[in-house]
Design a protein around this motif. Structure first.
Motif, PDB file in Angstrom:
ATOM      1  N   PRO A 125    -106.191 112.778 104.307  1.00 21.13           N
ATOM      2  CA  PRO A 125    -107.010 111.700 103.742  1.00 21.13           C
ATOM      3  C   PRO A 125    -106.341 110.323 103.785  1.00 21.13           C
ATOM      4  O   PRO A 125    -107.037 109.312 103.910  1.00 21.13           O
ATOM      5  CB  PRO A 125    -107.236 112.129 102.298  1.00 21.13           C
ATOM      6  CG  PRO A 125    -106.819 113.535 102.207  1.00 21.13           C
ATOM      7  CD  PRO A 125    -106.027 113.909 103.401  1.00 21.13           C
ATOM      8  N   ASP A 126    -105.009 110.247 103.713  1.00 14.93           N
ATOM      9  CA  ASP A 126    -104.384 108.914 103.771  1.00 14.93           C
ATOM     10  C   ASP A 126    -104.492 108.316 105.183  1.00 14.93           C
ATOM     11  O   ASP A 126    -104.620 107.102 105.334  1.00 14.93           O
ATOM     12  CB  ASP A 126    -102.943 108.916 103.239  1.00 14.93           C
ATOM     13  CG  ASP A 126    -102.090 109.986 103.880  1.00 14.93           C
ATOM     14  OD1 ASP A 126    -102.647 110.841 104.599  1.00 14.93           O
ATOM     15  OD2 ASP A 126    -100.866 109.971 103.685  1.00 14.93           O
ATOM     16  N   LEU A 127    -104.508 109.175 106.208  1.00 11.28           N
ATOM     17  CA  LEU A 127    -104.726 108.676 107.577  1.00 11.28           C
ATOM     18  C   LEU A 127    -106.163 108.183 107.734  1.00 11.28           C
ATOM     19  O   LEU A 127    -106.418 107.162 108.380  1.00 11.28           O
ATOM     20  CB  LEU A 127    -104.470 109.781 108.609  1.00 11.28           C
ATOM     21  CG  LEU A 127    -103.034 110.244 108.804  1.00 11.28           C
ATOM     22  CD1 LEU A 127    -102.953 111.289 109.915  1.00 11.28           C
ATOM     23  CD2 LEU A 127    -102.141 109.068 109.149  1.00 11.28           C
ATOM     24  N   GLN A 128    -107.093 108.920 107.127  1.00 12.12           N
ATOM     25  CA  GLN A 128    -108.510 108.504 107.195  1.00 12.12           C
ATOM     26  C   GLN A 128    -108.665 107.102 106.598  1.00 12.12           C
ATOM     27  O   GLN A 128    -109.311 106.224 107.157  1.00 12.12           O
ATOM     28  CB  GLN A 128    -109.384 109.492 106.412  1.00 12.12           C
ATOM     29  CG  GLN A 128    -109.443 110.891 107.013  1.00 12.12           C
ATOM     30  CD  GLN A 128    -110.231 111.853 106.145  1.00 12.12           C
ATOM     31  OE1 GLN A 128    -110.067 111.892 104.926  1.00 12.12           O
ATOM     32  NE2 GLN A 128    -111.092 112.650 106.759  1.00 12.12           N
ATOM     33  N   ARG A 129    -108.016 106.904 105.444  1.00  6.27           N
ATOM     34  CA  ARG A 129    -108.144 105.615 104.732  1.00  6.27           C
ATOM     35  C   ARG A 129    -107.457 104.486 105.506  1.00  6.27           C
ATOM     36  O   ARG A 129    -107.964 103.376 105.593  1.00  6.27           O
ATOM     37  CB  ARG A 129    -107.543 105.762 103.339  1.00  6.27           C
ATOM     38  CG  ARG A 129    -108.080 104.767 102.345  1.00  6.27           C
ATOM     39  CD  ARG A 129    -107.746 105.155 100.932  1.00  6.27           C
ATOM     40  NE  ARG A 129    -106.322 105.314 100.677  1.00  6.27           N
ATOM     41  CZ  ARG A 129    -105.720 106.456 100.390  1.00  6.27           C
ATOM     42  NH1 ARG A 129    -106.408 107.579 100.340  1.00  6.27           N
ATOM     43  NH2 ARG A 129    -104.433 106.506 100.146  1.00  6.27           N
ATOM     44  N   ASP A 130    -106.324 104.818 106.065  1.00  2.00           N
ATOM     45  CA  ASP A 130    -105.554 103.851 106.832  1.00  2.00           C
ATOM     46  C   ASP A 130    -106.395 103.301 107.991  1.00  2.00           C
ATOM     47  O   ASP A 130    -106.430 102.092 108.255  1.00  2.00           O
ATOM     48  CB  ASP A 130    -104.295 104.569 107.352  1.00  2.00           C
ATOM     49  CG  ASP A 130    -103.269 103.611 107.899  1.00  2.00           C
ATOM     50  OD1 ASP A 130    -103.549 102.405 107.891  1.00  2.00           O
ATOM     51  OD2 ASP A 130    -102.207 104.070 108.352  1.00  2.00           O
ATOM     52  N   VAL A 131    -107.100 104.199 108.683  1.00  2.00           N
ATOM     53  CA  VAL A 131    -107.950 103.777 109.805  1.00  2.00           C
ATOM     54  C   VAL A 131    -109.105 102.919 109.291  1.00  2.00           C
ATOM     55  O   VAL A 131    -109.396 101.845 109.824  1.00  2.00           O
ATOM     56  CB  VAL A 131    -108.467 105.012 110.574  1.00  2.00           C
ATOM     57  CG1 VAL A 131    -109.625 104.644 111.491  1.00  2.00           C
ATOM     58  CG2 VAL A 131    -107.332 105.627 111.374  1.00  2.00           C
ATOM     59  N   LEU A 132    -109.724 103.375 108.227  1.00  2.00           N
ATOM     60  CA  LEU A 132    -110.881 102.655 107.687  1.00  2.00           C
ATOM     61  C   LEU A 132    -110.516 101.230 107.270  1.00  2.00           C
ATOM     62  O   LEU A 132    -111.276 100.285 107.518  1.00  2.00           O
ATOM     63  CB  LEU A 132    -111.429 103.444 106.490  1.00  2.00           C
ATOM     64  CG  LEU A 132    -112.747 102.960 105.920  1.00  2.00           C
ATOM     65  CD1 LEU A 132    -113.823 102.908 106.992  1.00  2.00           C
ATOM     66  CD2 LEU A 132    -113.183 103.874 104.782  1.00  2.00           C
TER      67      LEU A 132
END
Ligand code: AMP
Length: 302
Positions: A125-132
């Motif tokens: 989830p932290d990678l998902q947020r980072d991209v967003l």
């Protein structure tokens, strides 16, 4: 409209009563991108290792998939192994090796930063947020997937990512686990408090259900006599759903309903053969023919 995806690009080892493959191209973002590329151009963000072969890269390159955001790193690709039960309804995960994803720091190529439709496929989830957070302005629609692995190991990070998401697409077991609520409608109400305004529950052979403030919409799964391998069905559903929405540039109720059907169409093709095999041989005309078949499946008069 441009569609951005971040998620796993992986090698999978798969076992079902219909056969076994030791190593085949998989990953949530791969299934998503291949499915969505039938509808629109896809910008892919992921990382692969030194073992990522040219034939597999060509699979992505030959489609409307931009791989400038596919980073190559020292080490091995994400690896996942799973085994399905006799009726294909249950699966056990035999291995999840994050490998190059463990240290991945996504950097969006400049031209990806204006993407209007964003799908955060299954990954940390932290990678998902980072991209967003690297996307410029407010995207028209942000959807995401996750799974028990992340719900259990990174719950706080997952809750943080959910705050920025419009549509959560998960299966029924994940819905129950995330909300701590067995009833799916009550679960939806709890999930709305976490951020998303729409919940799509993927229910395998029982179809999919969309819940939002307008109500509930259900699509069946396409009845198949011999499904071979359910891997990637959910990601292919998401690819059909988001690909269709990005191609029409909308998110009204009528578009969401049609997107549910295209999602179900792509999911049904994915399970017909092992791994990506059926999707790679798929033609656009077959997608539209099956969508028309869904009309026949569900139409009735009162
Ligand atoms: P699905 O059948 O929709 O759950 O997707 C299966 C795909 O997800 C496989 O191709 C795997 O490589 C990938 N996958 C499995 N576990 C994970 C995980 N923990 N994080 C990201 N991707 C995963």
């Amino acid at each position: 409209m441009s569609l951005l995806v971040v998620g796993s690009v992986a090698y999978d080892a798969l076992e079902s009563p219909y056969g076994k493959v030791e190593r085949t191209l998989g990953g949530a973002a791969t299934y998503f991108a291949v499915s969505a590329s039938f509808f629109t151009h896809v910008n892919l963000v992921a990382v692969v290792g030194e073992d990522f072969g040219p034939a597999d890269e060509a699979i992505l390159r030959q489609r409307s998939i931009d791989i400038e955001g596919l980073e190559r790193a020292a080490g091995k690709c994400f690896f996942w192994a799973g085994r399905y039960s006799e009726n294909l309804n249950e699966r056990v995960t035999l291995a999840t090796d994050l490998n190059v994803f463990a240290d991945f720091q996504p950097r969006l190529p400049e031209r990806y930063r204006n993407s209007k439709y964003v799908f955060l496929a299954n990954i940390a989830p932290d990678l998902q947020r980072d991209v967003l957070h690297q996307v410029r302005g407010t995207p028209r629609l942000v959807a995401m997937d996750t799974m028990n692995y992340w719900i259990e190991r990174t719950n706080a990070e997952l809750r943080e990512t959910l705050k920025y998401v419009d549509v959560l697409m998960i299966n029924d077991a994940e819905t129950r686990q995330l909300s701590n609520e067995h009833n799916l409608l009550r679960a939806a109400r709890k999930i709305f408090k976490m951020g998303p305004s729409t919940l799509i529950v993927k229910r395998g052979e029982y179809g999919a259900m969309l819940v939002d403030k307008a109500g509930v919409f259900c699509v069946p799964a396409f009845p198949l006599e011999e499904p071979h391998d359910p891997t990637g069905a959910g990601d292919s559903f998401a690819g059909g759903f988001m690909g269709y929405l990005a191609s029409v540039g909308g998110r009204s109720d009528a578009f969401l309903r049609r997107a549910m059907v295209y999602g179900s169409v792509l999911g049904s093709f994915a399970v017909e053969r092992f791994g990506l095999e059926r999707l790679l041989a798929l033609k656009k005309s077959e997608i539209h023919a099956r969508a028309r078949h869904f009309l026949k499946l569900t139409q009735f008069k009162l």
